[in-house]
Design a protein around this motif. Structure first.
Motif, mmCIF file in Angstrom:
data_model
loop_
_atom_site.group_PDB
_atom_site.id
_atom_site.type_symbol
_atom_site.label_atom_id
_atom_site.label_comp_id
_atom_site.label_asym_id
_atom_site.label_seq_id
_atom_site.Cartn_x
_atom_site.Cartn_y
_atom_site.Cartn_z
ATOM 1 N N LYS A 14 0.839 -1.206 0.000
ATOM 2 C CA LYS A 14 0.000 0.000 0.000
ATOM 3 C C LYS A 14 0.873 1.255 0.000
ATOM 4 O O LYS A 14 0.620 2.201 -0.757
ATOM 5 C CB LYS A 14 -0.925 -0.021 1.214
ATOM 6 N N ARG A 15 1.901 1.269 0.850
ATOM 7 C CA ARG A 15 2.802 2.431 0.903
ATOM 8 C C ARG A 15 3.590 2.550 -0.403
ATOM 9 O O ARG A 15 3.790 3.656 -0.911
ATOM 10 C CB ARG A 15 3.765 2.303 2.085
ATOM 11 N N ASN A 16 4.023 1.451 -0.906
ATOM 12 C CA ASN A 16 4.797 1.474 -2.137
ATOM 13 C C ASN A 16 3.956 1.996 -3.303
ATOM 14 O O ASN A 16 4.429 2.763 -4.144
ATOM 15 C CB ASN A 16 5.313 0.070 -2.455
ATOM 16 N N GLN A 17 2.669 1.603 -3.349
ATOM 17 C CA GLN A 17 1.773 2.084 -4.396
ATOM 18 C C GLN A 17 1.545 3.588 -4.280
ATOM 19 O O GLN A 17 1.526 4.304 -5.286
ATOM 20 C CB GLN A 17 0.444 1.334 -4.309
ATOM 21 N N LYS A 18 1.371 4.088 -3.062
ATOM 22 C CA LYS A 18 1.176 5.512 -2.828
ATOM 23 C C LYS A 18 2.407 6.310 -3.252
ATOM 24 O O LYS A 18 2.312 7.388 -3.861
ATOM 25 C CB LYS A 18 0.864 5.761 -1.362
ATOM 26 N N PHE A 19 3.588 5.762 -2.951
ATOM 27 C CA PHE A 19 4.837 6.422 -3.331
ATOM 28 C C PHE A 19 4.956 6.505 -4.849
ATOM 29 O O PHE A 19 5.327 7.542 -5.406
ATOM 30 C CB PHE A 19 6.022 5.667 -2.736
ATOM 31 N N GLU A 20 4.640 5.419 -5.553
ATOM 32 C CA GLU A 20 4.775 5.396 -7.008
ATOM 33 C C GLU A 20 3.799 6.355 -7.688
ATOM 34 O O GLU A 20 4.129 6.948 -8.726
ATOM 35 C CB GLU A 20 4.568 3.972 -7.516
ATOM 36 N N GLN A 21 2.598 6.528 -7.116
ATOM 37 C CA GLN A 21 1.625 7.452 -7.681
ATOM 38 C C GLN A 21 2.145 8.887 -7.658
ATOM 39 O O GLN A 21 2.015 9.632 -8.639
ATOM 40 C CB GLN A 21 0.308 7.353 -6.918
ATOM 41 N N VAL A 22 2.734 9.297 -6.542
ATOM 42 C CA VAL A 22 3.286 10.646 -6.438
ATOM 43 C C VAL A 22 4.523 10.782 -7.317
ATOM 44 O O VAL A 22 4.739 11.812 -7.962
ATOM 45 C CB VAL A 22 3.621 10.978 -4.967
ATOM 46 N N ALA A 23 5.350 9.741 -7.361
ATOM 47 C CA ALA A 23 6.587 9.779 -8.149
ATOM 48 C C ALA A 23 6.294 9.947 -9.633
ATOM 49 O O ALA A 23 7.019 10.662 -10.341
ATOM 50 C CB ALA A 23 7.408 8.520 -7.899
ATOM 51 N N LYS A 24 5.233 9.323 -10.146
ATOM 52 C CA LYS A 24 4.893 9.448 -11.562
ATOM 53 C C LYS A 24 4.495 10.870 -11.934
ATOM 54 O O LYS A 24 4.681 11.310 -13.063
ATOM 55 C CB LYS A 24 3.764 8.482 -11.903
ATOM 56 N N GLN A 25 3.947 11.595 -10.972
ATOM 57 C CA GLN A 25 3.545 12.980 -11.221
ATOM 58 C C GLN A 25 4.711 13.956 -11.097
ATOM 59 O O GLN A 25 4.810 14.921 -11.853
ATOM 60 C CB GLN A 25 2.433 13.381 -10.243
ATOM 61 N N VAL A 26 5.607 13.713 -10.143
ATOM 62 C CA VAL A 26 6.700 14.650 -9.881
ATOM 63 C C VAL A 26 7.909 14.376 -10.777
ATOM 64 O O VAL A 26 8.487 15.298 -11.369
ATOM 65 C CB VAL A 26 7.109 14.582 -8.382
ATOM 66 N N VAL A 27 8.332 13.134 -10.860
ATOM 67 C CA VAL A 27 9.511 12.761 -11.685
ATOM 68 C C VAL A 27 9.122 11.594 -12.599
ATOM 69 O O VAL A 27 9.544 10.454 -12.383
ATOM 70 C CB VAL A 27 10.723 12.395 -10.803
ATOM 71 N N PRO A 28 8.316 11.858 -13.620
ATOM 72 C CA PRO A 28 7.853 10.764 -14.493
ATOM 73 C C PRO A 28 8.973 10.089 -15.268
ATOM 74 O O PRO A 28 8.822 8.956 -15.728
ATOM 75 C CB PRO A 28 6.874 11.474 -15.427
#
Length: 394
Positions: free
Chosen positions: A331-345
């Motif tokens: 769950k935490r890893n999924q949340k991290f990846e969602q933000v990462a795709k927006q900030v540093v795609p």
């Protein structure tokens, strides 16, 4: 090796090769090899032209000068082949023929060998070339010692019947020695290599970093210490050389390991040029380094001898904590990846937690985490449990 004068009846053999003499016209050892011309000059033959004081080359021992019609020819005393023999013809072609005449019984001990080169594409463009060849016993002994070292063969291999038979087939002149002699050759090779490394270290102007680790043999279950030097040579190229590989008897206490490593450093005279010692992260090595730190000049060691971990420990722990936090659950890893795709795609690498005893894994962890610096800042405001955010200096 015997003297050339003692080798007149020796023929050099090698696996598939064609041997031919390569000596020059002025050095064909006619009398040395006992090469007797099968055809003597017949003064009664009106065609024979006697040699004069101008014919000083030993090559003429193999030939007879004759007049054929209006031309002067030179006839081989072995195969009766006639070659050009006028005043301006020279003797180079005569020497070449004498060296490869198939009916000549004795050739010089220094041979040439016909080498074959196969085409890389497997085609038919094979090439053959003649190259000088001279048997050398000491060269064979050196290569034999190197073979034992490279492939970790037992010393007894030189006394095996099959090995001796195989060596004799390849080169009957090579004398396979006993294992004690091979052992001496190996130790001599070690001393030669050691002298070369020592000269390289003396010539190098840079500081020297050491790495050491314990190694356990798979068959004997004995432990060995390996010590490797790393330095930049005067041509600005990274060099690595193994200085010591020695058996360390049990028990492997701090005092024993420290004494072996200290002896190695002093024996190579690198104590005043030592910049760092890198070891595994274990309590025994920590204690060993604490002891060694008192043995060497304070100013020569990087970071005053306290190591890289002492300087970056706090920051490294914080980065390790946040990586562990965001990889603890799916769950935490999924949340991290969602933000990462927006900030540093552009960055698609996954966070990875390091192994504390492996610096290369720590380096990989830091390089990936550095790409997500802004992501960590954003998530610190969205996740209440995420509080240990790294500092800018980290």
């Amino acid at each position: 090796m015997t003297n050339k004068n003692e080798q007149h009846n020796t023929t050099t053999t090698s696996s598939p090769s064609i041997s031919k003499s390569t000596t020059t016209a002025s050095s064909i050892p006619i009398s040395d090899c006992g090469d007797k011309s099968p055809k003597q000059t017949d003064d009664a033959d009106p065609m024979v032209i006697p040699l004069t004081s101008r014919h000083t080359s030993t090559t003429w021992t193999h030939f007879t000068r004759k007049r054929v019609g209006k031309e002067i020819k030179v006839e081989c005393n072995y195969c009766n082949k006639q070659l050009t023999g006028g005043p301006r013809a020279g003797t180079s072609h005569l020497t070449e023929h004498a060296n490869k005449c198939v009916k000549r019984k004795c050739l010089n001990i220094q041979q040439t060998r016909l080498f074959g080169t196969q085409a890389k594409d497997g085609g038919s463009n094979d090439t053959l070339s003649l190259a000088p060849y001279e048997f050398r016993q000491h060269k064979g002994r050196k290569d034999l010692a190197e073979m034992v070292i490279l492939h970790e063969y037992p010393l007894t291999i030189v006394e095996h019947y099959g090995f001796r038979k195989y060596s004799n087939t390849l080169q009957p002149s090579f004398k396979v020695l006993l294992r004690n002699t091979t052992n001496k050759d190996i130790m001599q090779r070690y001393e030669t290599e050691k002298e070369g490394i020592s000269a390289l270290l003396i010539k190098t102007n840079s500081m020297i970093a050491l790495t050491t680790d314990m190694w356990t043999s798979s068959n004997q279950r004995k432990r060995y210490m390996a010590v490797t030097a790393h330095f930049i040579d005067n041509g600005w190229k990274l060099q690595s050389r193994t200085l010591r590989f020695l058996y360390v008897p049990t028990p492997h206490m701090v005092e024993v390991l420290t004494e072996h490593l200290k002896e190695c450093i002093h024996s190579w005279n690198i104590d005043i040029r030592l910049s760092s010692i890198t070891v595994d992260n274990c309590t025994t090595n920590d204690a060993m380094i604490d002891t060694l730190r008192q043995e060497f000049p304070y100013g020569s060691l990087m970071l005053h001898g306290y190591g890289l971990s002492a300087v970056i420990k706090n920051g490294l722990d914080r980065i390790r904590d946040i990586v562990a936090f965001w990889t603890a659950s799916d769950k935490r890893n999924q949340k991290f990846e969602q933000v990462a795709k927006q900030v540093v795609p552009e960055c698609t690498k996954k966070l990875q937690l390091d192994y504390k005893t492996r610096w290369n894994s720590t380096y990989d962890m830091l390089m990936v985490a550095l790409n997500y610096k802004e992501v960590f800042v954003i998530l610190s405001g969205r996740e209440s449990l995420f509080k240990n955010l790294p500092l800018n200096e980290d």
